[in-house]
Enzyme design. Structure first.
Site, PDB file in Angstrom:
ATOM      1  N   GLN A 139      55.786  -9.951  -9.374  1.00  0.00           N
ATOM      2  CA  GLN A 139      55.529  -9.308 -10.654  1.00  0.00           C
ATOM      3  C   GLN A 139      56.523  -8.189 -10.943  1.00  0.00           C
ATOM      4  OE1 GLN A 139      51.409  -8.131 -10.443  1.00  0.00           O
ATOM      5  NE2 GLN A 139      50.723 -10.215 -10.081  1.00  0.00           N
TER       6      GLN A 139
ATOM      7  N   HIS B 120      51.370  -5.850  -8.674  1.00  0.00           N
ATOM      8  CA  HIS B 120      50.604  -4.691  -9.160  1.00  0.00           C
ATOM      9  C   HIS B 120      51.459  -3.419  -9.248  1.00  0.00           C
ATOM     10  CE1 HIS B 120      46.381  -6.514  -8.182  1.00  0.00           C
ATOM     11  NE2 HIS B 120      47.175  -7.352  -8.843  1.00  0.00           N
TER      12      HIS B 120
ATOM     13  N   GLU C  65      39.249  -4.733 -17.947  1.00  0.00           N
ATOM     14  CA  GLU C  65      38.594  -3.590 -18.582  1.00  0.00           C
ATOM     15  C   GLU C  65      39.456  -2.965 -19.667  1.00  0.00           C
ATOM     16  OE1 GLU C  65      36.386  -2.051 -14.453  1.00  0.00           O
ATOM     17  OE2 GLU C  65      37.696  -0.714 -15.580  1.00  0.00           O
TER      18      GLU C  65
ATOM     19  N   TYR D 229      37.988   5.754 -12.335  1.00  0.00           N
ATOM     20  CA  TYR D 229      37.580   4.516 -13.007  1.00  0.00           C
ATOM     21  C   TYR D 229      37.078   3.448 -12.044  1.00  0.00           C
ATOM     22  CZ  TYR D 229      39.263   6.807 -17.119  1.00  0.00           C
ATOM     23  OH  TYR D 229      39.405   7.715 -18.142  1.00  0.00           O
TER      24      TYR D 229
ATOM     25  N   TYR E 288      39.919 -13.420  -5.682  1.00  0.00           N
ATOM     26  CA  TYR E 288      40.392 -14.711  -6.161  1.00  0.00           C
ATOM     27  C   TYR E 288      39.878 -15.870  -5.331  1.00  0.00           C
ATOM     28  CZ  TYR E 288      43.460 -11.729  -8.827  1.00  0.00           C
ATOM     29  OH  TYR E 288      43.935 -10.765  -9.665  1.00  0.00           O
TER      30      TYR E 288
END
Length: 482
Positions: free
Chosen positions: A195, A261, A355, A365, A376
């Site tokens: 990513q 991430h 979210e 949070y 997963y």
């Protein structure tokens, strides 16, 4: 983003031509040859598709679209794919599925994926130009603004109406008014794996005077024979088609071997400070609740990288002073609400539980103490959806849509949409329009079903909505029609 594109690193464009009914054994199953691909019966194909959609589709596209034309890191044989699914690649964000699937189910999944890649490649891109799309409040068409990209991660609009586009592979482009892509020199070196890559671009609030911009990206270094990476932010001045006076103003610590991430959206708050998101880098149980690391947080810095004195954890020996919120998983959308002047962000949940949150100074949070999702591979992360001291999300998606990019609709070009929040979806390949009443999401409308994996959503200064779609990379402008 939800998990790394691990399967994309192990699947090849195989020679197996498709899923079909074939001669079966007396038990009704087609014969498997070791861990190699096999032809599937109708029943096996249905089971494999269900397993793929439920466990793989969120990261890799429900129709296998992220696999097409990939460069395969680990090889393309059925045996390699089988091994990757069964044992995983944790550093790339892929969990092991040995406890989730039997070997036979994994073999069927291998065949389903390889056959689906061939069909997806043959199908080609969906034609969208000229089609009138109908929503509850208005009709619109898609105007193709740019093509020839792979993963356009972010867009920014220059005062002369040119557009800047970051390509995740590491190139910064200028899109001119006559729709020509021009490469801009001087972008930072990135680790374009998983990513990672060149991510967000944000103009300085006084860009028209100083030509300063900010880039977020996956920085890379070699240490102890290993390749490590982290989220970093560069400040630079745009001079024609070159970046000058480059300076790294933030470099998250510690570097890690993982390739997923990273975050990382950039936004200036009404206070003039730069806010940005950073994902947990795969450290689910380690990073988000640990104030001693940068990962899994929203940060707040001055434009030169120094720390505002009123950041919530300034002065604490056990905390990184740039932290503004914590307990965040992987936020890839952030925008300033023009009505309330508050920053909103959305973040990827695991398997379920994406979210929308409002950024509040010093708030926790919850990740991964609380979550609306599971891992997963089907394993449980937490039994809790709420907990004392945890700020609840204002909106949750179950199942996950894999949100990326977001923008509040302003101006008068889109009657009925004004004030709505637009969110791109990678997994479901759609644009979600959230209607708001204050800080409440009162309803959701899903638009542009199957347009492609929407990576970014932006409002331009002239009041149009632009979306960036990946694989193939296309920039569209939404044009209202009567």
């Amino acid at each position: 983003m939800r998990s790394s594109l691990l399967l994309a690193s192990v699947v090849g464009l195989g020679l197996w031509g498709g899923i079909a009914c074939t001669k079966t054994t007396s038990s009704g199953s087609s014969k498997a040859s070791g861990t190699g691909a096999q032809l599937l019966s109708a029943t096996e194909a249905a089971e494999a598709r269900t397993n793929y959609v439920n466990y793989c589709g969120g990261c890799h596209g429900r129709d296998l679209e992220t696999f097409v034309n990939r460069k395969w890191k680990h090889g393309e044989s059925p045996e390699v794919l089988f091994k990757g699914i069964k044992h995983g690649y944790p550093e790339e964000g892929m969990p092991a599925f040995a406890a989730t699937f039997t070997d036979q189910q994994i073999t069927q999944l291998v065949s389903y994926i390889r056959g689906g890649i061939t069909r997806q490649a043959d199908a080609g891109a969906q034609e969208t130009q000229g089609t009138v799309h109908r929503s509850e409040k208005l009709n619109f068409r898609l105007d193709t603004v740019a093509t020839g990209l792979d993963v356009p991660w972010s867009m920014a609009f220059l005062p002369n109406s040119d557009m800047l586009i970051t390509e995740r592979s590491g190139t910064l482009y200028r899109l001119t008014q006559n729709r020509q892509l021009q490469k801009i020199d001087g972008a930072p070196e990135v680790l374009a794996q998983g990513q990672g890559g060149l991510l967000d671009v944000k103009l300085h609030p006084d860009f028209s005077k100083n030509n300063v911009l900010f880039l977020s990206y996956s920085a890379v270094k070699k240490e102890g024979g290993q390749t490590l990476s982290t989220t970093a932010i560069m400040r630079a001045r745009l001079d024609g088609n070159s970046l000058r006076e480059q300076k790294v103003i933030f470099e998250a610590q510690p570097y890690a071997r993982t390739r997923h991430h990273y975050g990382s959206r950039l936004e200036f708050g009404p206070d003039g400070y730069l806010y940005f998101t950073m994902g947990d880098r795969g450290g689910t149980k380690v990073n988000p609740q640990n104030l001693g690391v940068h990962a899994g947080k929203t940060h707040r810095i001055k434009e030169d990288g120094s720390i505002p004195a009123d950041n919530p954890f300034v002065g604490r020996a056990d905390a990184m002073p740039s932290i503004y919120t914590f307990g965040n998983r992987n936020a890839q959308g952030m925008a300033l609400n023009p009505a309330t002047k508050e920053l909103w962000l959305h973040e990827h949940g695991p398997k379920g539980g994406d979210e929308v949150n409002i950024v509040k100074k010093g708030h926790n949070y919850g990740w991964a103490d609380v979550t609306y999702g599971i891992d997963y591979n089907g394993s449980k992360i937490s039994d809790l959806k709420q907990k004392s001291g945890i700020t609840d999300p204002i909106h949750v998606w179950v199942p996950s849509i894999a949100p990326s990019g977001m923008a509040f609709v302003t101006g008068d070009r889109y009657p009925g949409w004004k004030g709505s929040l637009l969110v791109g979806a990678l997994s479901f390949k759609l644009l979600a329009r959230l209607e708001l009443n204050g800080d409440k999401v009162v309803r959701e409308e899903r638009l542009l079903q199957d347009v492609g994996r929407i990576r970014d959503v932006r409002m331009s200064p002239d009041g149009y909505v632009y979306i960036a779609v990946e694989n193939p990379g296309i920039i569209y402008r939404l044009v209202p029609v009567k």
